[in-house]
Each structure stands twice: as C-alpha cells, then as structure tokens.
Write a protein that holds these residues in place. Structure first.
Motif, mmCIF file in Angstrom:
data_model
loop_
_atom_site.group_PDB
_atom_site.id
_atom_site.type_symbol
_atom_site.label_atom_id
_atom_site.label_comp_id
_atom_site.label_asym_id
_atom_site.label_seq_id
_atom_site.Cartn_x
_atom_site.Cartn_y
_atom_site.Cartn_z
ATOM 1 N N LYS A 47 0.821 -1.370 -0.106
ATOM 2 C CA LYS A 47 -0.018 -0.083 0.096
ATOM 3 C C LYS A 47 0.805 1.313 0.091
ATOM 4 C CE LYS A 47 -1.278 -0.268 4.906
ATOM 5 N NZ LYS A 47 -0.456 -1.966 5.109
ATOM 6 N N ALA A 48 2.069 0.999 0.547
ATOM 7 C CA ALA A 48 3.007 2.351 0.361
ATOM 8 C C ALA A 48 3.210 2.540 -0.924
ATOM 9 C CB ALA A 48 4.194 2.458 1.356
ATOM 10 N N ALA B 86 1.675 1.911 -3.530
ATOM 11 C CA ALA B 86 0.518 2.162 -4.295
ATOM 12 C C ALA B 86 0.658 3.818 -4.440
ATOM 13 C CB ALA B 86 -0.801 1.776 -3.871
ATOM 14 N N LYS B 87 1.322 4.455 -3.634
ATOM 15 C CA LYS B 87 1.457 5.879 -3.520
ATOM 16 C C LYS B 87 2.407 6.437 -4.158
ATOM 17 C CE LYS B 87 -1.924 6.737 -0.709
ATOM 18 N NZ LYS B 87 -3.158 7.778 -0.670
ATOM 19 N N TRP C 214 12.609 9.468 0.835
ATOM 20 C CA TRP C 214 11.327 9.660 0.209
ATOM 21 C C TRP C 214 10.557 10.514 1.239
ATOM 22 C CZ3 TRP C 214 6.639 6.280 0.621
ATOM 23 C CH2 TRP C 214 5.466 6.483 -0.194
ATOM 24 N N PRO D 54 6.626 11.130 1.224
ATOM 25 C CA PRO D 54 5.480 10.998 0.453
ATOM 26 C C PRO D 54 4.504 11.905 0.666
ATOM 27 C CG PRO D 54 5.682 9.495 2.927
ATOM 28 C CD PRO D 54 6.864 10.227 2.570
ATOM 29 N N LYS D 55 4.318 12.723 1.556
ATOM 30 C CA LYS D 55 3.675 13.850 1.698
ATOM 31 C C LYS D 55 3.897 15.113 0.795
ATOM 32 C CE LYS D 55 1.369 14.336 6.067
ATOM 33 N NZ LYS D 55 1.432 15.093 7.565
ATOM 34 N N GLN E 90 5.215 14.789 -2.856
ATOM 35 C CA GLN E 90 5.643 14.397 -3.869
ATOM 36 C C GLN E 90 5.342 15.252 -5.004
ATOM 37 O OE1 GLN E 90 5.539 9.875 -4.262
ATOM 38 N NE2 GLN E 90 3.803 10.166 -2.980
ATOM 39 N N ARG F 211 4.262 -10.680 -1.359
ATOM 40 C CA ARG F 211 5.054 -10.210 0.129
ATOM 41 C C ARG F 211 4.358 -10.917 1.132
ATOM 42 N NH1 ARG F 211 8.955 -6.730 0.005
ATOM 43 N NH2 ARG F 211 9.599 -6.140 -2.306
ATOM 44 N N SER G 44 5.922 -4.078 10.754
ATOM 45 C CA SER G 44 5.115 -3.207 11.147
ATOM 46 C C SER G 44 3.991 -3.178 10.200
ATOM 47 C CB SER G 44 5.516 -1.909 11.886
ATOM 48 O OG SER G 44 5.859 -0.915 10.748
ATOM 49 N N GLU G 45 2.858 -2.262 10.324
ATOM 50 C CA GLU G 45 2.015 -2.021 9.304
ATOM 51 C C GLU G 45 2.671 -0.949 8.225
ATOM 52 O OE1 GLU G 45 -2.509 -0.771 8.508
ATOM 53 O OE2 GLU G 45 -1.506 -0.143 10.450
ATOM 54 N N ALA G 46 3.651 -0.320 8.732
ATOM 55 C CA ALA G 46 4.166 0.726 7.908
ATOM 56 C C ALA G 46 5.618 0.483 7.521
ATOM 57 C CB ALA G 46 3.846 2.074 8.349
ATOM 58 N N GLU H 190 6.659 1.677 4.132
ATOM 59 C CA GLU H 190 6.691 3.020 4.108
ATOM 60 C C GLU H 190 8.079 3.630 4.901
ATOM 61 O OE1 GLU H 190 3.195 5.075 5.672
ATOM 62 O OE2 GLU H 190 4.153 6.818 5.634
ATOM 63 N N ASP H 191 8.341 2.920 6.075
ATOM 64 C CA ASP H 191 9.454 3.353 6.617
ATOM 65 C C ASP H 191 10.728 3.220 6.078
ATOM 66 O OD1 ASP H 191 7.781 4.142 8.610
ATOM 67 O OD2 ASP H 191 7.707 2.684 9.953
#
Lengths: 304, 432
Positions: A143-144, A146-147, A160, A162-163, A165, A281, A291-293, A296-297
């Motif tokens: 999902k990260a 996807a952004k 990176w 993400p906020k 871009q 994955r 972790s959930e992120a 992203e991290d």
C-alpha cells in the motif's frame, strides 16, 4: 506485439510495455548518469528486457547495479551474470559485507541484511554519482508503493517524502534535481504480479530456476518456509525437511520464504498466481512483517 | 501453494484484454473508499493477508466493522487522519479488461491531485450521496474532468439503500446533473444508482431497483468503448531519443525513438520534421528486433528516415500536409499547484512532449470559478488549486495542438526553476 488490428487496438500488456519503454527512453535522454538496480529477480529481469527493447539495436546505455547481501541465492546470481553477459552491460556489485567491513553500515546482529541494503545502496549511488536509479517496484505490491510516483524524488539523504511528492501529469515526467539529490525511477509501476508472469511467458526469457517447483530442504519459522543454510542457524524446535517448493519473490535467503508448489512451467505458475489468495509479499517476505508501515518506513530511509 | 478456500480469479485479464484507466472523485463521505473496496473485493483483487491486516487494524481502532478505506489509505499520516491525501493507483482485472484506478482525494485543497489522476484517465467516476444530491464538490469534479477532456463520465448515485431505493430521488439528481452537464464538454455520460455498501448495481444487478434498466457499474466499466478516443488521423511523433548503435553490425543505423501520440505511421509515408521543416520518407519502423508495417498510439517504436536529415530530441515528425504550427505564444488553461501564486511576468520552465524550454507568463486572462464556471477577470493571479486562462511566451517554439484535439501534444507542465517542483498543469487552447 500484434500490430495489424483492424481497430488499432493494443492489448493491455502491449500498452504497459509501450509505457515502460517510453519511461526508459525519457530517463536515458534527460539524466546524466542513470543506473538500473538489478537483483536478478523476476521484476528486474522484466526491467532488463524492457531496457533492451528501448534502445535496440544499440546497447543499454547505462550500467546495472546489484546490491549483494552476501545471503543471495546462487541460482539468482547465476541468472544475473547470464543476463549481464548476454547484453554486454557493465555490472556494478555493491556488497553489504564490504559495506559492513568498511563501516558504511553497522551489523549489530539484529538488523536484517535487507535493511542494511539501504545504506549500502545509497553509498553505491553516491560513489557512482548516479542521478537516476531504475527500480522494479510495482504499485500493486504494497500500500505504500501504491502511492509512489514513476519518478520518485529523493533528497540528498536518499529519503522519500510521501507527503511532498511532485504531481505527475500525463506522461510528462519532471526530472529536475538539485546537487546531491537523485531520482528513483519505476517504469513498471502499473504492472501487476500476473502481468510480470504473462510477460515472462510471452517473451520466453531466462529467470532463476528457483521460481519453478523443486525439491528443497526447508524449515518453518513465523509461518514461512525458509531454506536451510549456514546463514540461517536453526532455532530450538525448528526441524528441517525436504519439500516440493518454489519462490514467488527472491531476496535475502534468510528472509525470503518459499511456497509449496508443483508449478514447474510458466503457464502452471500463471495458473497458480491467478488463484493465489495471499500476496507475494505477505506469503514470502519476512521484512514486511515488522509493522504496518514497514515498507513506508524503509522507503523514507532510502529503500527502493 | 497458499490456501485456496474460495475460487478466486485474481487478475484474470487475458493477454488480449485491453486497459481502462479511470479516476474516481467525490466528496469525503460519499463512499468512495467503500466503492473501491467493493470493486476490488468483488473482482477478487484483495488478498487474504491484506484483508486480515485491515480487519486487525479496524479492530484495534475499536470499529465494529471492517473499514475498507484502510486498504486504500497507504500512508501513516493518511491512516492517522482518516483521509486520503495523495493519489494512489490500484489495479484489478476481469476477463474483459485490466483496470487502473487513480484514486484521487476528495478534499477541496487537493484539486491538483484530482487533476493529476484525471490527466491519464479514459473515464471519470464521480460519486454523489443520494441523500445530499449534487454538491459543489460533485460539480467541481465534473468541471475538472471535462476540462481534462476525460471522454467518459459516470455519475454514480450512491447510498441508494439510505433513500429506500427511491426512483424519484435518482431521477431528480439525474436530471439536475444532465442540465448542468450541457454547459460542459462531456461526450459520454452514464448515471447509475448504486449502493457501494450493500453491493447494489456495482457488480451484481440490484433486486431493489427494478425501475432501473441501465448497466451495472462493473458492466459499464468493462464495456465502455475507449479505443475510438484516440486520434488516428493526425500523425504526431515526438522524438524522444536518437538510437545510434555505432557498432560494427549496425554501423549506419540511425533511428528516432518515441511514442506515437497521434495518427498511423507507415513505411513510405512522406513526413516533415519540425521545427526545421525538412521533409523525408519513412524508411522503416522498428519494434525491438522486428520491422513493422504500421505504428499507432500509444506504441513506443523507432522510426528510420530515408534521408540523413538533422533530427534530435524535442523535434516532432508529422505528415507533410498535416502538421502543427510551431509557436512561441501559447494560450492555455492552467491548473496552479503550489502555494506561491502564479503572477504575470513570472518565468518558469515548460515541458511539452519531449521538448523543454523556458516560459514567461505574459498575462493571466481570467480565473475560472470551477463551481459556477464564472470567469473572474479582476484577479490577476492564480492561487494553489486554482484554474485559469493564461498566455505564455516561450524561448523555443512548441509543436503543439489544441488539447481538445490531442491530449499529448496539447498538454504541458510548468516547473519552478528554483525548487525544481512541478507547479502547473497546462492544456493548450491554441498557439498563435
């Protein structure tokens, strides 16, 4: 590619291919020093094929970079070498072991090699002076992801944000950089796992043998089947047994699980992927489970 | 491998299936995430591990339902705030088609993300809440989709379950929207009553709306005809990259690589190279290691010419009697994307097809109120997320067409020269 449709229609796979080739050419034309991150896995092999097509009959006009964790599957390294030799591209190997030895990254015995790849990669990009690094990331993976943009801006620390871009409009990519910054480029953003397999089947290209069903000595850890190896000492209660397996993704062998499978041809793999209820994955990557992120991290730190 | 408790059909699109890109829009609470979740779920594109993660998070947040929005909000800060900040791209496939969804945020302050998502879309999907009817936001989104020339629009009247599947409610919204749409350029409009939550008319036909005889949303998405939306008449081939192997085997090879933006190219065609105006004939068209007999949008090919004319990146190949006029004076609609306002006399970088130049803002003619379509000629600047008509003077001629004719040769981006950030998206009215 079928080219004489009465209604001038391109199949979705042909459209994806055309879009990816456009991106490869755009980067080669606009960036001073691109490099293709090449692991020898299925996504980066499709990337190599697309790059081959983009510049044919000329050679691929940039080198390829592999981050060697020291825990890579020998079958994958063999495929890597075959591809590099056939296409006559320059291979740069950035070794995690060397990076540890040189103090570029610190092995505290707890951090995975996958995470240590980040510092090793950033160091290799900086040393090589690369301004653009192609990666085989796909938005359907996570999902990260996807952004993620096709052109993913990274600051001088490789981070990176993400906020913040850059908007990406039409197929007009903005490759503007400041000193020390670089761009990660994802030409196969819009491909799915199934597209990758369809394409490998259609192009009839070489992939590592471990993607096909084979006998392997494995043990179970955290619900995943991991390979028996010297790098992966057994913990108490774990036992090794031989199973019929294949890999859906390839990476650091201490973290990449395999799945039980009888699929020994591309059509069989496609049939299997088409009915899979678990993502590649989720099924086989230990590194995304922290972790959930987790993704992203890692991406914020400079992972691809 | 894995467990196969049901018979899923993840990504079944066959090799011959085609691609539909669509952008979603709608206000925050119109049920967009639920609808996307429903489309993904019913097309078996959500995997067990993803669903488990979402269920676990929903539980830990104390929800008594599974919040499908958690599937689509991929960033930490989005999950924290419970809103979608940035465009995300999602994928699903049916035996007919592969779909790419540009999932764009509904918030007013993210108009630029909506423009981003719509720039590549074949179809725009605007959701309205049946209880609320048309809001400012649904009108704004329809205006943006029409400005971006998204050829197909679907208005999904959602939450029909909450108005007792009332036909009159649907008819009223339908009529109101049709009358509004006459002011816009929307070649194809479909209005579908649905309940994303209950699944009415999304994939399965609703049992509650016998009065509705149109297609379900999925059926429409699978069958809407998009191939004809491309321009197959006017040849436009922006040169991206010159392929010169200089190897013994291909010593004299000189090919012009690019993606066909319009028309059909064939070997033997007489062509003109712009802006130089030199003419030649197409000697051959290469697709990797094969010579092909025709190239059309959106193929990425390499074109060889019979004569050794000077062609480089940024040039454009067209047919002799059908070429765009090179122009340094551009009249365009622009969506401004940064907090620093756009003002006259400002200098920016402009990227148009494969050509990059510098541009001077000569005039801001008006600011378009995307709610009322009123043209405000008093304001001489554009703020973030505002759309207006501007005149530019460029350092190099651009080889452009009106955006209404060709979305590739009619579009450009503006880049701030100091920060390197993309600050504007432009759609050309005309060059002069």
């Amino acid at each position: 590619m079928s080219v004489t449709h009465a209604d001038y229609r391109l199949s979705q796979l042909d459209q994806l291919e055309a879009e990816s080739i456009h991106i490869f050419r755009e980067v080669a034309a606009e960036f001073e020093k691109p490099v293709l991150m090449f692991s020898g896995g299925k996504d980066s092999i499709v990337m190599m094929r697309l790059a081959e097509k983009a510049f044919f009959p000329a050679k691929i006009p940039f080198p390829v970079l592999q981050v060697d964790t020291g825990y890579d599957f020998p079958e994958v390294l063999q495929t890597r070498d075959n591809w590099v030799n056939r296409l006559g591209v320059r291979l740069i190997v950035a070794s995690v072991e060397e990076a540890i030895a040189n103090g570029v990254v610190v092995d505290d015995g707890k951090t995975s090699r996958n995470r240590l790849q980040i510092g090793t990669l950033l160091n290799a990009l900086e040393e090589g002076g690369f301004t653009a690094a192609f990666g085989g990331g796909r938005r359907d993976e996570e999902k990260a992801r996807a952004k993620e943009r096709v052109y993913s801006h990274r600051d001088e620390f490789g981070q990176w944000d993400p906020k913040n871009q850059r908007p990406e409009l039409w197929s007009l990519y903005n490759g503007r950089l400041h000193e020390g910054e670089h761009m990660r480029i994802f030409p196969i953003s819009n491909w799915t796992e199934l597209d990758i397999w369809d394409y490998i089947g259609r192009e009839d290209i070489e992939i590592p043998s471990i993607y096909f069903s084979h006998q392997r000595r494995v043990f179970e850890r955290d619900g995943m089947l991991l390979s028996e190896s010297d790098f992966n000492p057994l913990r108490s209660g774990e036992t090794v047994e031989e199973r019929t397996v294949r890999f859906r993704t390839v990476g650091d062998l201490t973290l990449t699980g395999c799945v039980e499978s009888e699929a020994s041809t591309i059509p069989e793999i496609i049939a299997e992927v088409a009915v899979a209820t678990v993502t590649e994955r989720g099924a086989t990557r230990g590194d995304d489970r922290f972790s959930e992120a987790a993704m992203e991290d890692r991406k914020k730190e400079g992972y691809f | 491998m894995a467990d196969t408790t049901e018979t899923p059909v993840q990504g079944l699109a066959g090799r011959d299936a085609d691609l539909l890109r669509f952008a979603t829009a709608g206000s925050v609470d119109d049920g967009k995430s639920t609808l996307i979740g429903r489309l993904l779920l019913d097309s078996k594109s959500i995997f067990a591990d993803q669903l488990e993660a979402v269920e676990a998070t929903s539980l830990s947040k104390g929800y008594d339902y599974t919040d499908l929005a958690l599937l689509t909000d991929g960033l930490r800060s989005e999950r924290e705030q419970g809103i979608t900040i940035d465009v995300a791209y999602r994928y699903f496939a049916t035996p007919q088609r592969k779909f790419i969804i540009a999932d764009t945020p509904g918030h007013v302050q993210y108009t630029r993300n909506m423009v981003t998502g719509a720039s590549t879309a074949d179809l725009g999907l605007v959701l309205v809440d049946a209880r609320q009817g048309l809001t400012e936001q649904s009108r704004r989104h329809a205006v943006i989709l029409s400005l971006l020339r998204v050829p197909h629009l679907v208005l999904a009247v959602n939450k029909m379950d909450l108005v007792d599947y009332d036909q009159a409610t649907y008819e009223k919204i339908h009529a109101e929207f049709r009358s509004f749409a006459t002011k816009l350029n929307i070649p194809d409009l479909e209005v579908i009553p649905i309940s994303a939550l209950k699944g009415d008319n999304v994939v399965e036909r609703s049992e509650h709306m016998g009065w509705y005889s149109g297609p379900t949303l999925m059926h429409h998405l699978e069958h809407v005809h998009v191939a004809s939306d491309r321009d197959l008449v006017d040849v436009r081939f922006p040169v991206q990259y010159v392929v010169r192997p200089k190897s013994d085997e291909h010593h004299d090879y000189r090919g012009y690589a690019g993606q066909v933006a319009g028309g059909v190219l064939k070997p033997g065609d007489e062509v003109v190279v712009l802006p130089s105006g030199m003419t030649s004939k197409i000697a051959g068209i290469d697709l990797f290691d094969r010579e092909i007999s025709e190239a059309y949008p959106p193929m990425s090919v390499t074109v060889r010419l019979e004569d050794d004319v000077d062609v480089s990146r940024g040039d454009l190949i067209a047919r002799v009697n059908n070429a765009p006029q090179p122009s340094q004076d551009i009249d365009a609609m622009v969506c401004w994307m940064t907090t620093q306002p756009l003002r006259p006399r400002q200098k920016l970088s402009i990227k148009h097809t494969t050509r990059t130049a510098r541009a001077l803002v000569k005039d801001i003619q008006y600011r378009l109120d995307v709610n009322t379509l009123h043209r405000d000629q008093e304001t001489k600047e554009l703020g973030v997320n505002e759309i207006g008509r501007i005149q530019l003077r460029t350092t190099q001629p651009l080889l452009c067409d009106p955006y209404s004719k060709n979305r590739t040769t009619g579009s450009f981006i503006l880049i701030d020269e100091a920060t390197g950030v993309t600050v504007g998206a432009g759609m050309i009215n005309s060059g002069s």
